[in-house]
Design a protein around this motif. Structure first.
Motif, PDB file in Angstrom:
ATOM      1  N   ASP A  51       0.613 -16.049  -8.101  1.00  0.00           N
ATOM      2  CA  ASP A  51       0.270 -15.592  -9.442  1.00  0.00           C
ATOM      3  C   ASP A  51       0.027 -16.787 -10.381  1.00  0.00           C
ATOM      4  O   ASP A  51       0.162 -17.944  -9.991  1.00  0.00           O
ATOM      5  CB  ASP A  51       1.356 -14.653 -10.000  1.00  0.00           C
ATOM      6  N   TYR A  52      -0.320 -16.445 -11.614  1.00  0.00           N
ATOM      7  CA  TYR A  52      -0.714 -17.456 -12.609  1.00  0.00           C
ATOM      8  C   TYR A  52       0.345 -18.540 -12.783  1.00  0.00           C
ATOM      9  O   TYR A  52       0.039 -19.732 -12.782  1.00  0.00           O
ATOM     10  CB  TYR A  52      -0.991 -16.745 -13.936  1.00  0.00           C
TER      11      TYR A  52
ATOM     12  N   ALA B  52      -3.843 -16.727 -18.318  1.00  0.00           N
ATOM     13  CA  ALA B  52      -3.343 -15.781 -17.325  1.00  0.00           C
ATOM     14  C   ALA B  52      -4.372 -14.690 -17.010  1.00  0.00           C
ATOM     15  O   ALA B  52      -4.574 -14.325 -15.852  1.00  0.00           O
ATOM     16  CB  ALA B  52      -2.045 -15.151 -17.813  1.00  0.00           C
ATOM     17  N   GLU B  53      -5.042 -14.193 -18.073  1.00  0.00           N
ATOM     18  CA  GLU B  53      -5.976 -13.078 -17.869  1.00  0.00           C
ATOM     19  C   GLU B  53      -7.173 -13.517 -17.028  1.00  0.00           C
ATOM     20  O   GLU B  53      -7.561 -12.843 -16.073  1.00  0.00           O
ATOM     21  CB  GLU B  53      -6.448 -12.571 -19.227  1.00  0.00           C
ATOM     22  N   ALA B  54      -7.753 -14.672 -17.393  1.00  0.00           N
ATOM     23  CA  ALA B  54      -8.900 -15.195 -16.647  1.00  0.00           C
ATOM     24  C   ALA B  54      -8.513 -15.474 -15.204  1.00  0.00           C
ATOM     25  O   ALA B  54      -9.287 -15.219 -14.271  1.00  0.00           O
ATOM     26  CB  ALA B  54      -9.432 -16.467 -17.313  1.00  0.00           C
ATOM     27  N   TYR B  55      -7.275 -15.977 -15.016  1.00  0.00           N
ATOM     28  CA  TYR B  55      -6.842 -16.300 -13.660  1.00  0.00           C
ATOM     29  C   TYR B  55      -6.677 -15.035 -12.827  1.00  0.00           C
ATOM     30  O   TYR B  55      -7.080 -14.998 -11.663  1.00  0.00           O
ATOM     31  CB  TYR B  55      -5.534 -17.091 -13.669  1.00  0.00           C
ATOM     32  N   GLU B  56      -6.105 -13.969 -13.451  1.00  0.00           N
ATOM     33  CA  GLU B  56      -5.931 -12.712 -12.710  1.00  0.00           C
ATOM     34  C   GLU B  56      -7.288 -12.156 -12.274  1.00  0.00           C
ATOM     35  O   GLU B  56      -7.436 -11.649 -11.168  1.00  0.00           O
ATOM     36  CB  GLU B  56      -5.170 -11.682 -13.555  1.00  0.00           C
ATOM     37  N   THR B  57      -8.283 -12.248 -13.177  1.00  0.00           N
ATOM     38  CA  THR B  57      -9.642 -11.779 -12.848  1.00  0.00           C
ATOM     39  C   THR B  57     -10.175 -12.545 -11.636  1.00  0.00           C
ATOM     40  O   THR B  57     -10.718 -11.949 -10.695  1.00  0.00           O
ATOM     41  CB  THR B  57     -10.591 -11.995 -14.042  1.00  0.00           C
ATOM     42  N   ASP B  60      -8.307 -11.499  -8.469  1.00  0.00           N
ATOM     43  CA  ASP B  60      -8.738 -10.190  -7.971  1.00  0.00           C
ATOM     44  C   ASP B  60     -10.099 -10.284  -7.299  1.00  0.00           C
ATOM     45  O   ASP B  60     -10.351  -9.651  -6.283  1.00  0.00           O
ATOM     46  CB  ASP B  60      -8.784  -9.177  -9.125  1.00  0.00           C
TER      47      ASP B  60
END
Lengths: 126, 131
Positions: A51-52, B52-57, B60
């Motif tokens: 994860d991040y 965090a959001e860009a990384y999750e994208t 995925d």
């Protein structure tokens, strides 16, 4: 009788003015990339699905960031040199060839720089 | 003067394909593929630096079946180029030019590619706890 000047012969750089430079740097980067690639694959495999926060922690180590930057620089340098040879071999139209070389070198610079800056920004954020 | 019509090397069409020539052109093809694939790597790095959001994208996308397919192709190309690149370094040192040796080192490269790819992917799934 050779028309080459004594200085030109002593320098041994030939008509392209770089001698064996291209060939030699391609080999140097390839040797550097053997351990760097193995390290990179092993790291990515160990981090699969991370994860991040795990990634931030991984990238905040100066050793990891340093090796990753070396991998990026050697990789993009090696890739640009290789793409140059491929373009010179197969693109016979002079204008298209020069445009292709500019695009390859430009993109390699931009992408390599983006990658290095991304690594540094995570490193210094921590 | 018909300078434009001179045959230029390298020739790909006029020779019968052999293992040495096929492995040689595959080395170039995998090199080009790896250069293109570096886009994905830089995207992943930039996403990790963005937030965090860009990384999750990005995670995925890379973790989707299509992303994994790309990544699998990239791994095969990487290990092939790595193994065959080492073969090239031996040639640069003047070793292994005997036809039978070149044939055998070619087979070693192919076997090495398969084994390294499988090891990396099995280890990757094991690290994710999916095995």
């Amino acid at each position: 009788m050779s028309l080459r000047s004594p200085l030109g012969r002593a320098k041994g750089l030939g008509s392209a003015h770089e001698g064996t430079g291209h060939w030699w740097i391609q080999r140097l980067t390839s040797i550097a990339l053997v351990p760097l690639t193995l390290w990179f694959v092993a790291s990515v495999v160990a981090m699969a699905g991370a994860d991040y926060f795990a990634i931030q922690e991984w990238l905040s180590s100066p050793v990891v960031a340093g090796i990753l930057i070396l991998f990026l620089v050697a990789g993009f340098y090696h890739g640009a040199l290789g793409m140059q040879v491929v373009i010179e071999d197969y693109v016979h139209h002079e204008g298209a060839k020069i445009a292709g070389l500019m695009i390859v070198n430009g993109l390699s610079l931009v992408l390599g720089l983006a990658g290095v800056l991304a690594i540094l920004s995570v490193l210094f954020k921590a | 003067m018909s300078v434009q019509n001179r045959p230029l090397s390298p020739h790909l069409q006029v020779y019968r394909p052999q293992m040495t020539s096929v492995l040689s052109i595959v080395h170039r093809l995998t090199g080009v593929a790896l250069t293109a694939g570096s886009l994905l790597f830089v995207y992943w790095l930039v996403a990790a630096a963005t937030g965090a959001e860009a990384y999750e994208t990005a995670r995925d996308l890379i973790g989707s079946w299509f992303g994994r397919l790309l990544l699998f192709g990239w791994t095969v190309a990487l290990f092939y180029h790595l193994c065959n690149g080492i073969r090239h370094l031996f040639w640069d040192a003047g070793l292994g030019y005997e036809l039978s040796t070149a044939q055998r080192s070619g087979l070693v490269v192919l076997a090495g590619t398969v084994v390294l790819t499988l090891v990396a992917w099995i280890a990757g799934y094991a690290a994710m706890g999916a095995l």
